[in-house]
Scaffold this active site. Structure first.
Site, PDB file in Angstrom:
ATOM      1  N   SER A 244       0.847  -1.189   0.000  1.00  0.00           N
ATOM      2  CA  SER A 244       0.000   0.000   0.000  1.00  0.00           C
ATOM      3  C   SER A 244       0.882   1.237   0.000  1.00  0.00           C
ATOM      4  O   SER A 244       2.017   1.213   0.509  1.00  0.00           O
ATOM      5  CB  SER A 244      -0.903   0.023   1.241  1.00  0.00           C
ATOM      6  OG  SER A 244      -1.563   1.276   1.381  1.00  0.00           O
TER       7      SER A 244
ATOM      8  N   TYR B 236      -2.029  -1.055  10.152  1.00  0.00           N
ATOM      9  CA  TYR B 236      -1.986  -1.270   8.697  1.00  0.00           C
ATOM     10  C   TYR B 236      -0.715  -0.665   8.125  1.00  0.00           C
ATOM     11  O   TYR B 236       0.006  -1.299   7.343  1.00  0.00           O
ATOM     12  CB  TYR B 236      -3.233  -0.646   8.070  1.00  0.00           C
ATOM     13  CG  TYR B 236      -3.359  -0.831   6.580  1.00  0.00           C
ATOM     14  CD1 TYR B 236      -3.932  -1.989   6.055  1.00  0.00           C
ATOM     15  CD2 TYR B 236      -2.936   0.147   5.686  1.00  0.00           C
ATOM     16  CE1 TYR B 236      -4.073  -2.156   4.682  1.00  0.00           C
ATOM     17  CE2 TYR B 236      -3.063  -0.015   4.326  1.00  0.00           C
ATOM     18  CZ  TYR B 236      -3.636  -1.172   3.823  1.00  0.00           C
ATOM     19  OH  TYR B 236      -3.768  -1.335   2.466  1.00  0.00           O
TER      20      TYR B 236
ATOM     21  N   LYS C 131       2.193  -3.087   6.482  1.00  0.00           N
ATOM     22  CA  LYS C 131       2.429  -2.939   5.046  1.00  0.00           C
ATOM     23  C   LYS C 131       3.857  -2.477   4.763  1.00  0.00           C
ATOM     24  O   LYS C 131       4.468  -2.867   3.761  1.00  0.00           O
ATOM     25  CB  LYS C 131       1.417  -1.973   4.434  1.00  0.00           C
ATOM     26  CG  LYS C 131       0.008  -2.539   4.348  1.00  0.00           C
ATOM     27  CD  LYS C 131      -0.077  -3.736   3.415  1.00  0.00           C
ATOM     28  CE  LYS C 131      -1.503  -4.176   3.168  1.00  0.00           C
ATOM     29  NZ  LYS C 131      -1.599  -5.295   2.204  1.00  0.00           N
TER      30      LYS C 131
END
Length: 263
Positions: free
Chosen positions: A144, A157, A161
């Site tokens: 991401s 997150y 990532k």
């Protein structure tokens, strides 16, 4: 353009919807056979049946939880039994988070670590030997833009990532002598069902203009002023899987409509 992917075997996690399904469709369109992995068996089997009917390829539906060692072991064994090997691995399974560092419990950190990082580690460890036997292969990890440009409301997150991005880089160095190319893709705003669901929830009590909300997100973050479709992102994945990208090794590619603000 012929991508040379006919009769290749691709394993795609998080494959029953959104980006994963779009990548599966793109590869199947090129003649690749697909092992489609997800947890929702009913949706997964429907997607696999449609891929087979639309593109005349084999599509194996594997209902498994990639965040567990048992789930990964089941994937590896079923792929080897059904196809005898594998050429492409797309580590795509994942989801957003919403928390603060001060309040998120250890269990939440561990869940996302297993889903975003250990799933990729275990699948690479299990499938790379099968690629080596076939003379090489391709691994693409879907991370991401948040790996390098974090959003404040999903620190777990962001962190996991970023770890996936570094894992891609180090795995690429380890596997290139086996003719296995590893790369990482960092998407920006992609119009997945999760985004639509979230937008509808956030606007439910203020008139329900979820499309207007998503446009405001695009206006704020992406110079291109729109979300990408999953299919647009899938085109890039298909290219990276092909021999047309034969010199692409250990790189991270931002497909973000100009969202990244640094060099």
């Amino acid at each position: 353009m012929d991508m040379g992917l006919g009769n290749k075997v691709a394993v795609i996690t998080g494959g029953s919807v959104g980006i994963g399904l779009a990548v599966a469709e793109g590869l199947a369109r090129e003649g690749a056979h697909i092992a489609l992995v997800a947890r929702d068996r009913e949706r997964l089997e429907a997607a696999a049946a449609k891929l087979e009917a639309d593109h005349s390829v084999r599509c194996l539906a594997i209902a498994a939880d990639v965040a567990t060692a048992d789930g990964v072991n089941a994937i590896v064994s079923q792929v080897e039994e059904a196809f005898g090997g594998v050429d492409i691995l797309i580590n795509n399974a994942g989801t957003g988070s919403n928390e603060t560092i001060m309040e998120a419990p250890d269990e939440k950190w561990q869940f996302y670590w297993d889903l975003h990082v250990m799933a990729a580690v275990r699948l690479a460890r299990g499938l790379a030997p099968l690629m080596k036997k076939r003379g090489g292969g391709v691994i693409i990890n879907n991370a991401s833009i948040c790996a390098v440009q974090p959003l404040w409301y999903e620190p777990i997150y962001n962190v996991t990532k970023a770890a996936l991005m570094m894992f891609s880089k180090t795995l690429a160095t380890e596997l290139i002598n086996d003719n296995i190319r590893v790369n990482c893709v960092n998407p920006g705003l992609v119009l997945t069902p999760d985004w639509i669901k979230t937008a509808k929830q956030l606007t439910a009590e203020s008139g329900g203009d979820w499309e207007g909300y998503l446009q405001s997100v695009a206006d704020e973050h992406a110079p291109i002023k729109r979300f990408a479709s999953p299919e647009e992102l899938a085109h890039f994945f298909v290219f990276l899987c092909s021999d047309k990208a034969s010199y692409s090794v250990g790189s991270s590619y931002f497909v973000d409509g100009g969202m990244l603000k640094t060099l």
